[in-house]
Design an enzyme around this catalytic site. Structure first.
Site, PDB file in Angstrom:
ATOM      1  N   SER A  66      45.819  33.813  47.542  1.00  0.00           N
ATOM      2  CA  SER A  66      45.841  33.669  46.202  1.00  0.00           C
ATOM      3  C   SER A  66      47.092  34.208  45.626  1.00  0.00           C
ATOM      4  O   SER A  66      47.849  33.396  45.253  1.00  0.00           O
ATOM      5  CB  SER A  66      44.473  34.359  45.657  1.00  0.00           C
ATOM      6  OG  SER A  66      44.007  34.315  44.867  1.00  0.00           O
ATOM      7  N   ASP A 219      39.686  29.222  46.182  1.00  0.00           N
ATOM      8  CA  ASP A 219      39.902  30.276  46.970  1.00  0.00           C
ATOM      9  C   ASP A 219      40.181  30.967  48.313  1.00  0.00           C
ATOM     10  O   ASP A 219      39.170  31.038  48.650  1.00  0.00           O
ATOM     11  CB  ASP A 219      39.976  32.040  45.906  1.00  0.00           C
ATOM     12  CG  ASP A 219      40.605  33.004  45.897  1.00  0.00           C
ATOM     13  OD1 ASP A 219      41.307  33.376  46.987  1.00  0.00           O
ATOM     14  OD2 ASP A 219      40.992  33.790  44.934  1.00  0.00           O
TER      15      ASP A 219
END
Length: 408
Positions: A66, A219
């Protein structure tokens, strides 16, 4: 596949004593915290080896999830001169400049639900942010750079929502699975597409034989918010396969040969926000919005990160190599500081202060019984990073000397 920007042969781990790993957690705007720590480490390396020293020169693999994946790209993507796009000291300013535009705070009281121009209905059924600024920013910065062009090996996890399985964008996997040699911008957008915050990312990548793979990505934090264990897996796999970049005398289980730095982005673990009786009757909306946070995402990210740290702490300790593993994490964030997206100038600057304060605090390790971080007798985090810098510098010099002696 020509990796024109790879490390010189003289810096391959086969000429050294150690295999070096840097890992950076996910955590939205809290990526500022590891940014401050990395700036300190790079400054120490420059004291030892000169002003041109960069983080990428010292690590055999850099892993990030991320926001950590974005930092990984910043540290490893080449500029026109074959050096990193960013110095570590520039990471903090990157967040201070761009985070308010990535996560606009137009309606402070309703910000947990709304973005500019959203109504309540749209906010409930769609992501909080459209991601347009972030996507364009990443694409402008990284251009057409592909995974194989990074200046050292990288490992960046994401998650394919259609296949319901993680996709690990790893330099080590490209020979076996070249279809993963995607644009680094697509990799970064994928690993940062946090559910409820940013939209999922679809892209296609074409193989040299004309075949096309479709990616439906969210993500990487849903699978590996702390990517240290995935990085270790890829390294031990290469050692098992006899990759010639590595010393063939290094055993995959000899953890005295690994030097691992794992950086967290902070948690609110000690704030004790909720109790079982509070959440017992929660439904979907409450798990997504209670307390002006997104509790379900906090649980996933904190839980997965702690499990990795507990596993590695136990393994390094069992193999009597605990000094080779350094995890720096703060678990005392409260209020605004714990949020992934509260990108006000004040909150961003306070996160910088958290990173600076973390440097002055004692090295801590997770207590396997309580899950709390507890101080160990190893000085402050700043002192530990200075020690790491010395070890990294010496390893780099050893490699240069041995490569020269071997005629490389």
């Amino acid at each position: 596949m020509d990796n024109t920007n790879a490390k010189p042969d003289s810096q391959l781990p086969r000429f050294g004593n150690l295999v070096t790993v840097l890992s950076i957690d996910g955590g939205g705007i809290r990526g500022i915290i590891p940014g401050v720590l990395l700036a300190f480490l790079e400054a120490e390396l420059q004291k030892l080896d000169g002003p041109d020293a960069r983080i990428v020169d010292y690590f055999d693999v850099i892993a990030g999830t991320s926001t950590g994946g974005l930092v990984t790209a910043m540290l490893t993507a080449p500029n026109g001169q074959g050096r990193p796009l960013y110095e570590a000291k520039e990471i903090k300013d990157f967040y201070l400049q761009h985070a308010p535009k990535i996560f606009p705070q137009s309606f402070p009281l309703l910000q947990p639900f709304l973005q500019t121009g959203q109504d309540v209905r749209t906010a409930i059924i769609g992501p909080k942010y459209d991601g347009k600024y972030l996507h364009k920013l990443i694409q402008d910065i990284l251009g057409d750079t592909r995974l194989h062009q990074t200046l050292t090996n990288v490992v960046i996890p994401a998650y394919d929502i259609r296949q319901l399985q993680p996709v690990i964008f790893s330099s080590f996997s490209l020979k076996k699975d070249p279809i993963l040699d995607c644009k680094l911008s697509d990799v970064c957008i994928s690993t940062s597409a946090a559910p409820t915050y940013l939209p999922a990312h679809y892209f296609e990548n074409q193989h040299g034989d004309g075949s096309v793979r479709q990616f439906n990505m969210i993500d990487g934090g849903v699978a590996a918010n702390n990517p240290t264990l995935i990085a270790m897996h890829h390294l031990t796999r290469q050692l098992t396969l006899g990759n010639k970049e590595f010393n063939t005398n290094t055993s995959p289980l000899d953890y005295t040969k690994f030097l691992v730095l794992s950086l967290g982005t902070g948690t609110a673990k000690n704030e004790n926000k909720f109790k079982a009786k509070d959440v017992a009757m929660w439904g979907v909306v409450s798990w997504l919005t209670a307390g002006f946070t997104t509790p379900i995402i906090d649980v996933f990210q904190t839980g997965s990160s702690d499990m990795v740290d507990i596993h590695l702490s136990t393994t390094f300790e069992a193999l009597r190599s605990e000094d080779n593993y350094l995890r720096i994490q703060c678990d005392y964030l409260t209020g605004d500081l714990s949020l992934l997206d509260l990108a006000t100038q004040r909150n961003l600057e306070n996160l910088v202060k958290v990173g600076e304060k973390l440097l002055t605090e004692p090295v801590s390790r997770v207590n396997l019984d309580t899950g709390d971080n507890e101080p160990v007798n190893q000085g402050t985090n700043a002192e530990a990073l200075k020690k790491f810098a010395v070890m990294l510098s010496q390893e780099k010099r050893n490699r240069n000397a041995r490569a020269a002696a071997a005629g490389n």
